[in-house]
Write a protein that holds these residues in place. Structure first.
Motif, PDB file in Angstrom:
ATOM      1  N   LEU A 347      -2.611  -0.626  -2.575  1.00  0.00           N
ATOM      2  CA  LEU A 347      -1.934   0.674  -2.522  1.00  0.00           C
ATOM      3  C   LEU A 347      -1.896   1.330  -3.907  1.00  0.00           C
ATOM      4  CD1 LEU A 347       1.019  -0.107  -0.089  1.00  0.00           C
ATOM      5  CD2 LEU A 347      -1.041   1.241   0.376  1.00  0.00           C
ATOM      6  N   GLY A 348      -1.773   0.501  -4.936  1.00  0.00           N
ATOM      7  CA  GLY A 348      -1.793   1.047  -6.288  1.00  0.00           C
ATOM      8  C   GLY A 348      -3.128   1.710  -6.597  1.00  0.00           C
ATOM      9  N   ALA A 349      -4.231   1.039  -6.187  1.00  0.00           N
ATOM     10  CA  ALA A 349      -5.561   1.604  -6.413  1.00  0.00           C
ATOM     11  C   ALA A 349      -5.780   2.856  -5.565  1.00  0.00           C
ATOM     12  CB  ALA A 349      -6.627   0.556  -6.097  1.00  0.00           C
ATOM     13  N   ALA A 350      -5.236   2.868  -4.350  1.00  0.00           N
ATOM     14  CA  ALA A 350      -5.453   3.993  -3.443  1.00  0.00           C
ATOM     15  C   ALA A 350      -4.664   5.230  -3.842  1.00  0.00           C
ATOM     16  CB  ALA A 350      -5.084   3.581  -2.018  1.00  0.00           C
ATOM     17  N   THR A 351      -3.493   5.022  -4.439  1.00  0.00           N
ATOM     18  CA  THR A 351      -2.622   6.158  -4.742  1.00  0.00           C
ATOM     19  C   THR A 351      -2.591   6.531  -6.224  1.00  0.00           C
ATOM     20  OG1 THR A 351      -0.681   4.727  -5.051  1.00  0.00           O
ATOM     21  CG2 THR A 351      -1.112   5.554  -2.818  1.00  0.00           C
ATOM     22  N   GLY A 352      -3.110   5.637  -7.064  1.00  0.00           N
ATOM     23  CA  GLY A 352      -3.037   5.893  -8.495  1.00  0.00           C
ATOM     24  C   GLY A 352      -1.656   5.660  -9.070  1.00  0.00           C
ATOM     25  N   GLN A 353      -0.782   4.982  -8.322  1.00  0.00           N
ATOM     26  CA  GLN A 353       0.582   4.717  -8.762  1.00  0.00           C
ATOM     27  C   GLN A 353       0.709   3.296  -9.296  1.00  0.00           C
ATOM     28  OE1 GLN A 353       3.364   7.065  -8.489  1.00  0.00           O
ATOM     29  NE2 GLN A 353       1.558   8.365  -8.283  1.00  0.00           N
ATOM     30  N   ARG A 354       1.561   3.099 -10.272  1.00  0.00           N
ATOM     31  CA  ARG A 354       1.884   1.760 -10.753  1.00  0.00           C
ATOM     32  C   ARG A 354       3.055   1.241  -9.926  1.00  0.00           C
ATOM     33  NH1 ARG A 354       0.572  -1.074 -15.243  1.00  0.00           N
ATOM     34  NH2 ARG A 354       2.033  -2.678 -15.955  1.00  0.00           N
ATOM     35  N   LEU A 355       2.797   0.229  -9.123  1.00  0.00           N
ATOM     36  CA  LEU A 355       3.786  -0.242  -8.159  1.00  0.00           C
ATOM     37  C   LEU A 355       4.273  -1.640  -8.530  1.00  0.00           C
ATOM     38  CD1 LEU A 355       1.839   0.907  -4.971  1.00  0.00           C
ATOM     39  CD2 LEU A 355       3.717   2.107  -6.112  1.00  0.00           C
ATOM     40  N   PRO A 356       5.536  -1.968  -8.244  1.00  0.00           N
ATOM     41  CA  PRO A 356       6.085  -3.283  -8.589  1.00  0.00           C
ATOM     42  C   PRO A 356       5.589  -4.371  -7.635  1.00  0.00           C
ATOM     43  CG  PRO A 356       7.723  -2.006  -7.410  1.00  0.00           C
ATOM     44  CD  PRO A 356       6.555  -1.082  -7.647  1.00  0.00           C
ATOM     45  N   SER A 357       5.586  -5.618  -8.106  1.00  0.00           N
ATOM     46  CA  SER A 357       5.147  -6.739  -7.267  1.00  0.00           C
ATOM     47  C   SER A 357       6.133  -7.007  -6.137  1.00  0.00           C
ATOM     48  CB  SER A 357       4.980  -7.999  -8.117  1.00  0.00           C
ATOM     49  OG  SER A 357       6.205  -8.326  -8.775  1.00  0.00           O
ATOM     50  N   THR A 358       7.345  -6.486  -6.255  1.00  0.00           N
ATOM     51  CA  THR A 358       8.374  -6.684  -5.222  1.00  0.00           C
ATOM     52  C   THR A 358       8.340  -5.586  -4.166  1.00  0.00           C
ATOM     53  OG1 THR A 358       9.976  -5.477  -6.589  1.00  0.00           O
ATOM     54  CG2 THR A 358       9.907  -7.871  -6.832  1.00  0.00           C
ATOM     55  N   LEU A 359       7.292  -4.784  -4.162  1.00  0.00           N
ATOM     56  CA  LEU A 359       7.219  -3.610  -3.291  1.00  0.00           C
ATOM     57  C   LEU A 359       7.498  -3.951  -1.831  1.00  0.00           C
ATOM     58  CD1 LEU A 359       6.386  -0.540  -3.433  1.00  0.00           C
ATOM     59  CD2 LEU A 359       4.121  -1.292  -2.689  1.00  0.00           C
ATOM     60  N   VAL A 360       6.817  -4.989  -1.325  1.00  0.00           N
ATOM     61  CA  VAL A 360       6.929  -5.342   0.090  1.00  0.00           C
ATOM     62  C   VAL A 360       8.322  -5.857   0.425  1.00  0.00           C
ATOM     63  CG1 VAL A 360       6.147  -7.069   1.773  1.00  0.00           C
ATOM     64  CG2 VAL A 360       4.479  -5.748   0.473  1.00  0.00           C
ATOM     65  N   PHE A 361       8.971  -6.481  -0.545  1.00  0.00           N
ATOM     66  CA  PHE A 361      10.306  -7.027  -0.283  1.00  0.00           C
ATOM     67  C   PHE A 361      11.374  -5.936  -0.409  1.00  0.00           C
ATOM     68  CE2 PHE A 361       7.588 -10.322  -2.146  1.00  0.00           C
ATOM     69  CZ  PHE A 361       7.559 -11.213  -1.081  1.00  0.00           C
ATOM     70  N   ASP A 362      11.099  -4.944  -1.252  1.00  0.00           N
ATOM     71  CA  ASP A 362      12.050  -3.831  -1.388  1.00  0.00           C
ATOM     72  C   ASP A 362      11.966  -2.866  -0.206  1.00  0.00           C
ATOM     73  OD1 ASP A 362      12.788  -4.884  -3.828  1.00  0.00           O
ATOM     74  OD2 ASP A 362      11.421  -3.612  -4.974  1.00  0.00           O
ATOM     75  N   TYR A 363      10.768  -2.729   0.355  1.00  0.00           N
ATOM     76  CA  TYR A 363      10.546  -1.818   1.495  1.00  0.00           C
ATOM     77  C   TYR A 363       9.828  -2.626   2.570  1.00  0.00           C
ATOM     78  CZ  TYR A 363      11.556   1.310  -2.351  1.00  0.00           C
ATOM     79  OH  TYR A 363      12.156   1.918  -3.426  1.00  0.00           O
ATOM     80  N   PRO A 364      10.574  -3.317   3.429  1.00  0.00           N
ATOM     81  CA  PRO A 364      10.034  -4.390   4.265  1.00  0.00           C
ATOM     82  C   PRO A 364       9.278  -3.976   5.524  1.00  0.00           C
ATOM     83  CG  PRO A 364      12.395  -4.184   4.618  1.00  0.00           C
ATOM     84  CD  PRO A 364      12.044  -3.222   3.535  1.00  0.00           C
ATOM     85  N   THR A 365       9.066  -2.681   5.766  1.00  0.00           N
ATOM     86  CA  THR A 365       8.268  -2.251   6.910  1.00  0.00           C
ATOM     87  C   THR A 365       7.279  -1.182   6.440  1.00  0.00           C
ATOM     88  OG1 THR A 365       9.721  -0.423   7.571  1.00  0.00           O
ATOM     89  CG2 THR A 365      10.238  -2.626   8.455  1.00  0.00           C
ATOM     90  N   SER A 366       6.266  -0.941   7.238  1.00  0.00           N
ATOM     91  CA  SER A 366       5.290   0.092   6.890  1.00  0.00           C
ATOM     92  C   SER A 366       5.955   1.454   6.775  1.00  0.00           C
ATOM     93  CB  SER A 366       4.180   0.137   7.944  1.00  0.00           C
ATOM     94  OG  SER A 366       3.429  -1.055   7.945  1.00  0.00           O
ATOM     95  N   GLU A 367       6.893   1.722   7.663  1.00  0.00           N
ATOM     96  CA  GLU A 367       7.575   3.014   7.655  1.00  0.00           C
ATOM     97  C   GLU A 367       8.407   3.187   6.391  1.00  0.00           C
ATOM     98  OE1 GLU A 367       9.366   5.352  11.297  1.00  0.00           O
ATOM     99  OE2 GLU A 367      10.844   3.885  10.570  1.00  0.00           O
TER     100      GLU A 367
END
Length: 458
Positions: A347-367
């Motif tokens: 997602l970081g490569a697709a959006t050009g954003q620097r994202l945290p490694s905890t991304l999936v745990f902070d936002y636990p669903t696709s929505e």
């Protein structure tokens, strides 16, 4: 210093071959191969459990039926005293003539969460045991000293920093022995098709991740043939017997995720890679936010959600994003820490954003994750300037086509002038409201400063 030339020697028929981790999957396969292909008659297999290890008794019986004299010993080869005692017990009539170090274990974790216990658990059976084997046998005339390393130490593998470090030590030890004129071959194995104690518990997602990384399973007979080829020469201290999927490597190269050590393997696709990378960047990189700017709020949310579900499906090995529910918990659908890192990277490569490694745990669903990304990429506000600029661009294009025929009767010009006047009035009203708010909340000194600085009155 002197130059030492060693001529490869075949395994001595009357010598003893020591295999650490001998009751494990790869150790047992190696022992059977030595007994059948090399006519090895004296095998010493070690493991922590010895004959109590699962399948150890059956393995010993099978090797004896093949004509080998086999001993399975319970020995922690990382314990120097225990290993010394084991080596001292080898009979003089069948001296130690070869060492094959297969022992090892996994304890995966992200680098940021890797603890001392996990380091010790993985490094001890690989590193400590290898060094003791080297130090206690360096005076012997061995025909082979083979270290079962891993490709993880050569190209890296997410979540296996401790395992990569342990295997890199084996590779370095092989070079060290070469420099001192001692036999050594470190084999940085890829994935064996035969599931071992370390790979047998890999999930479908884990296997899919290996496949995307360009590592293909290697049939057992092919792996054993490579073992023979590698140990028949002393020209290289480190060899990488691994089956690589060049198509998958090219895909990683296009994504910019190919390890540098592998780039020469797909160098022929360089121009294609640059073209594809440019096209990808234009479609998904920094311009992704710009593409969202031209969409309505509903379209934006749909686009970002589709992006998230597409990459979630790829990480989990699904054929299409339709297999990923928008409100399904990442944990429930099979995500672990390694999957989370891979998704973050994608997602970081697709959006050009620097994202945290905890991304999936902070936002636990696709929505939830899509909502967070949408805020980063196209923040909403009372005046959505990004969307307005997109509308102005379209209006400018429309005006350019209308203006060429000279048919404007003044209506368009009048509307534009009225619109501009309204915009200026709205901006002036907002400015006046802002000034009023500031004055109402200001102290007398701040009011005087405002008059001096903002209004130019003194």
């Amino acid at each position: 210093g002197k130059i030492v030339l060693r001529i490869p020697q075949p395994l001595h028929p009357h010598g003893t071959v020591l295999i650490t981790g001998g009751t494990g999957t790869l150790g047992a396969l190696t022992a059977r191969h030595l007994a059948t292909t090399h006519n090895t008659r004296h095998l010493l297999l070690t493991s922590r459990q010895g004959t109590a290890a699962p399948g150890a008794t059956q393995l010993a019986d099978e090797l004896r039926n093949l004509g080998a004299d086999v001993t399975i010993a319970a020995c922690d080869t990382a314990d120097r005293t225990a290993l010394t005692h084991l080596l001292d017990g080898i009979p003089a009539e069948h001296p130690l003539t070869a060492v094959i170090h297969c022992a090892g274990t996994l304890d995966d974790a992200l680098l940021t969460t890797l603890g001392q216990d996990q380091l010790d658990h993985v490094l001890r059976p690989k590193v400590d045991a290898a060094w003791h084997l080297h130090d206690l046998t360096r005076h012997l005339d061995l025909s082979a000293f083979v270290l079962f390393s891993s490709v993880a130490g050569v190209i890296g593998n997410p979540g296996q920093g401790n395992y990569a470090a342990a295997n890199t030590f084996l590779d370095a030890l092989a070079h060290h022995r070469h420099a001192h004129g001692l036999p050594a071959t470190s084999l940085a194995w890829g994935q064996w098709q035969q599931a071992s104690g370390m790979t047998g518990e890999l999930s479908e997602a884990d296997l899919a991740r290996l496949s995307r990384a360009g590592i293909r399973p290697m049939p057992t007979d092919e792996a054993l043939a490579l073992l023979d080829a590698a140990t028949g020469t002393f020209t290289e201290a480190l060899l990488v017997p691994a089956r690589l999927d060049l198509k998958a490597l090219r895909a990683r190269d296009v994504e910019g995720a190919l390890p540098p050590v592998l780039r020469d393997l797909v160098r022929a696709t360089g121009p294609v890679r640059r073209t594809a990378a440019t096209a990808r960047d234009a479609a998904e990189g920094p311009s992704f936010a710009q593409r969202l700017a031209s969409q309505s709020p509903a379209e934006r949310r749909s686009s970002v959600l589709e992006l998230v579900r597409t990459h979630v499906a790829a990480v989990l090995g699904h054929a299409s994003p339709g297999a990923v529910g928008a409100t399904s918990s990442f944990k429930e659908i099979g995500f672990d820490s390694l999957s989370a890192v891979e998704l973050r990277n994608r997602l970081g490569a697709a959006t050009g954003q620097r994202l945290p490694s905890t991304l999936v745990f902070d936002y636990p669903t696709s929505e939830a994750l899509a909502g967070h990304l949408l805020e980063q990429l196209a923040p909403q506000g009372p005046q959505d300037s990004v969307s307005v600029l997109g509308e102005i661009d379209r209006l400018e294009s429309a005006l350019a086509s209308v203006g060429t025929d000279g048919q404007d009767d003044g209506t368009i010009t009048t509307r534009l002038e009225l619109l501009l006047a309204k915009w200026k009035e709205a901006q002036n009203s907002a400015a006046r409201a802002s000034v009023a708010d500031r004055l109402q909340a200001a102290t007398p000194d701040e009011v005087l400063d405002f008059i001096d600085n903002e209004l130019g009155v003194s």
